[in-house]
Scaffold this motif. Sequence first.
Motif, PDB file in Angstrom:
ATOM      1  N   SER A  18      13.045  40.837  37.807  1.00 36.18           N
ATOM      2  CA  SER A  18      14.108  41.471  37.226  1.00 36.18           C
ATOM      3  C   SER A  18      14.048  42.915  37.074  1.00 36.18           C
ATOM      4  N   ASP A  19      12.947  43.261  36.227  1.00 30.39           N
ATOM      5  CA  ASP A  19      12.542  44.518  35.960  1.00 30.39           C
ATOM      6  C   ASP A  19      12.568  45.553  37.184  1.00 30.39           C
ATOM      7  N   SER A  20      11.681  44.975  38.141  1.00 34.50           N
ATOM      8  CA  SER A  20      11.629  45.694  39.279  1.00 34.50           C
ATOM      9  C   SER A  20      13.011  45.905  40.094  1.00 34.50           C
ATOM     10  N   ILE A  21      13.775  44.999  40.352  1.00 34.88           N
ATOM     11  CA  ILE A  21      15.270  45.140  40.605  1.00 34.88           C
ATOM     12  C   ILE A  21      16.057  46.026  39.737  1.00 34.88           C
ATOM     13  N   ASN A  22      15.969  46.047  38.446  1.00 40.39           N
ATOM     14  CA  ASN A  22      16.536  47.081  37.833  1.00 40.39           C
ATOM     15  C   ASN A  22      16.199  48.436  38.017  1.00 40.39           C
ATOM     16  N   ASP A  23      14.810  48.599  38.168  1.00 42.94           N
ATOM     17  CA  ASP A  23      14.291  50.042  38.643  1.00 42.94           C
ATOM     18  C   ASP A  23      14.736  50.511  39.889  1.00 42.94           C
ATOM     19  N   SER A  44       8.854  54.515  42.220  1.00 38.65           N
ATOM     20  CA  SER A  44       7.308  54.092  41.869  1.00 38.65           C
ATOM     21  C   SER A  44       7.267  52.639  41.013  1.00 38.65           C
ATOM     22  N   THR A  45       8.038  52.714  39.702  1.00 40.23           N
ATOM     23  CA  THR A  45       8.025  51.562  38.766  1.00 40.23           C
ATOM     24  C   THR A  45       8.737  50.256  39.496  1.00 40.23           C
ATOM     25  N   SER A  46       9.647  50.376  40.137  1.00 41.40           N
ATOM     26  CA  SER A  46      10.074  49.404  40.702  1.00 41.40           C
ATOM     27  C   SER A  46       8.989  48.548  41.457  1.00 41.40           C
ATOM     28  N   ILE A  47       8.151  49.275  42.688  1.00 42.74           N
ATOM     29  CA  ILE A  47       7.149  48.894  43.396  1.00 42.74           C
ATOM     30  C   ILE A  47       5.992  48.569  42.499  1.00 42.74           C
ATOM     31  N   GLU A  48       5.612  49.002  41.432  1.00 39.59           N
ATOM     32  CA  GLU A  48       4.713  48.722  40.302  1.00 39.59           C
ATOM     33  C   GLU A  48       4.979  47.069  39.916  1.00 39.59           C
ATOM     34  N   LYS A  49       6.107  47.065  39.358  1.00 42.27           N
ATOM     35  CA  LYS A  49       6.464  45.748  38.801  1.00 42.27           C
ATOM     36  C   LYS A  49       6.765  44.335  39.863  1.00 42.27           C
ATOM     37  N   ALA A  50       7.083  44.878  40.932  1.00 40.14           N
ATOM     38  CA  ALA A  50       7.097  43.805  41.972  1.00 40.14           C
ATOM     39  C   ALA A  50       5.756  43.370  42.316  1.00 40.14           C
ATOM     40  N   CYS A  51       4.849  44.442  42.499  1.00 35.39           N
ATOM     41  CA  CYS A  51       3.363  43.833  42.724  1.00 35.39           C
ATOM     42  C   CYS A  51       2.991  42.919  41.524  1.00 35.39           C
ATOM     43  N   LYS A  52       3.390  43.585  40.567  1.00 38.16           N
ATOM     44  CA  LYS A  52       2.776  42.843  39.148  1.00 38.16           C
ATOM     45  C   LYS A  52       3.264  41.338  39.099  1.00 38.16           C
ATOM     46  N   ALA A  53       4.568  41.121  39.881  1.00 32.49           N
ATOM     47  CA  ALA A  53       5.256  39.690  39.815  1.00 32.49           C
ATOM     48  C   ALA A  53       4.319  39.146  40.779  1.00 32.49           C
ATOM     49  N   ILE A  54       3.639  39.524  41.703  1.00 28.93           N
ATOM     50  CA  ILE A  54       2.884  38.849  42.724  1.00 28.93           C
ATOM     51  C   ILE A  54       1.556  38.409  41.957  1.00 28.93           C
ATOM     52  N   THR A 125      10.583  48.275  51.460  1.00 21.16           N
ATOM     53  CA  THR A 125       9.397  47.997  50.729  1.00 21.16           C
ATOM     54  C   THR A 125       9.768  46.709  49.593  1.00 21.16           C
ATOM     55  N   ILE A 126      10.789  46.953  48.875  1.00 18.34           N
ATOM     56  CA  ILE A 126      11.057  46.046  47.634  1.00 18.34           C
ATOM     57  C   ILE A 126      11.581  44.776  48.153  1.00 18.34           C
ATOM     58  N   ILE A 127      12.677  44.900  49.212  1.00 23.39           N
ATOM     59  CA  ILE A 127      13.171  43.733  49.878  1.00 23.39           C
ATOM     60  C   ILE A 127      11.980  42.806  50.516  1.00 23.39           C
ATOM     61  N   SER A 128      11.093  43.465  51.271  1.00 24.18           N
ATOM     62  CA  SER A 128       9.872  42.794  51.785  1.00 24.18           C
ATOM     63  C   SER A 128       9.196  42.099  50.616  1.00 24.18           C
ATOM     64  N   LEU A 129       8.925  42.731  49.463  1.00 26.83           N
ATOM     65  CA  LEU A 129       7.989  42.220  48.361  1.00 26.83           C
ATOM     66  C   LEU A 129       8.934  41.097  47.687  1.00 26.83           C
ATOM     67  N   ARG A 143      17.701  31.710  40.643  1.00 25.70           N
ATOM     68  CA  ARG A 143      17.991  32.821  41.409  1.00 25.70           C
ATOM     69  C   ARG A 143      17.747  34.088  40.628  1.00 25.70           C
ATOM     70  N   THR A 144      17.143  35.035  41.713  1.00 27.04           N
ATOM     71  CA  THR A 144      16.359  36.005  41.022  1.00 27.04           C
ATOM     72  C   THR A 144      17.560  37.299  40.813  1.00 27.04           C
ATOM     73  N   LYS A 145      17.174  38.311  40.290  1.00 20.93           N
ATOM     74  CA  LYS A 145      18.103  39.331  39.963  1.00 20.93           C
ATOM     75  C   LYS A 145      18.749  39.729  41.435  1.00 20.93           C
ATOM     76  N   PHE A 146      17.741  39.993  42.444  1.00 18.16           N
ATOM     77  CA  PHE A 146      18.259  40.507  43.571  1.00 18.16           C
ATOM     78  C   PHE A 146      19.269  39.464  44.365  1.00 18.16           C
ATOM     79  N   THR A 147      18.931  38.360  44.190  1.00 19.73           N
ATOM     80  CA  THR A 147      20.019  37.615  44.938  1.00 19.73           C
ATOM     81  C   THR A 147      21.460  37.424  44.296  1.00 19.73           C
ATOM     82  N   GLN A 148      21.209  37.557  42.624  1.00 23.82           N
ATOM     83  CA  GLN A 148      22.547  37.736  42.364  1.00 23.82           C
ATOM     84  C   GLN A 148      23.260  39.046  42.694  1.00 23.82           C
TER      85      GLN A 148
END
Length: 236
Positions: A18-23, A44-54, A125-129, A143-148
């Motif tokens: 959610s934080d990644s998608i907001n950024d 940069s922070t959106s990619i960082e948080k997506a990686c942290k989700a993984i 990058t973000i959509i792939s992650l 449902r993720t923030k992206f899906t919403q």
Amino acid sequence: MNHSKLSANGRQVLTFISDSINDYVAARVLLTSGLLQQGAILGSTSIEKACKAILAFHGNESRGHLKKAHWNSVKNFDKNLWAQLKQDFLELNKKAYLLRYTDDLHVDFNIVIAQREYLAELDHTIISLVQGFGFQNEVSGQRTKFTQLLESRDSRLLVDNHVLSHKPKSEFIYSDPQQIYELRYVPSFGLVEMSYSSIKPAKQTLFTRQGNVFRKEGVTHHYELSHYPIPPGNNG
């Protein structure tokens, strides 16, 4: 979103997503508005948080801002997903975070941000992650923030998004002029910034390309740009 039935680990994954998608959405708004420096910081922070989700999904963590340990987590956990990403774009975003405080930049620091090129790769990058790793089905069916945002047809997500419109990346990038932002810390001169428009590919293909290269010729000097500027009076 109801997180009450999720494990602590699942809640952390969803929070990072959610934080990644907001950024990511905020970065898109800034980039499409021509605020490239600010957009890249949030990219940069959106990619960082997506990686942290993984990392959280696998019960691991790596604190701090975007760094090699974060994208190595993707490489280690899903080699097929990693193969879709560009390491030089990740390196660019690692540098972009430093733009928060330009007075702290080191001598010879250099960065080039090309508006439509950066936006296109950020979308990819973000959509792939977020989609490629399968969070949607793995985190208790939430449902993720992206899906919403996708389901609500949010224009902040859809406008100029070549991934969701299924437009070839190169065709999208060069279909319109894009703004270019270049910054270099030059010894004896300090920070040198350039902003201009271009419709042609960069002289170098890597996202970590050189820009604002200082060239001294006798008693004069000039700066070599990373792209070919659109001449004054020419609309591209």
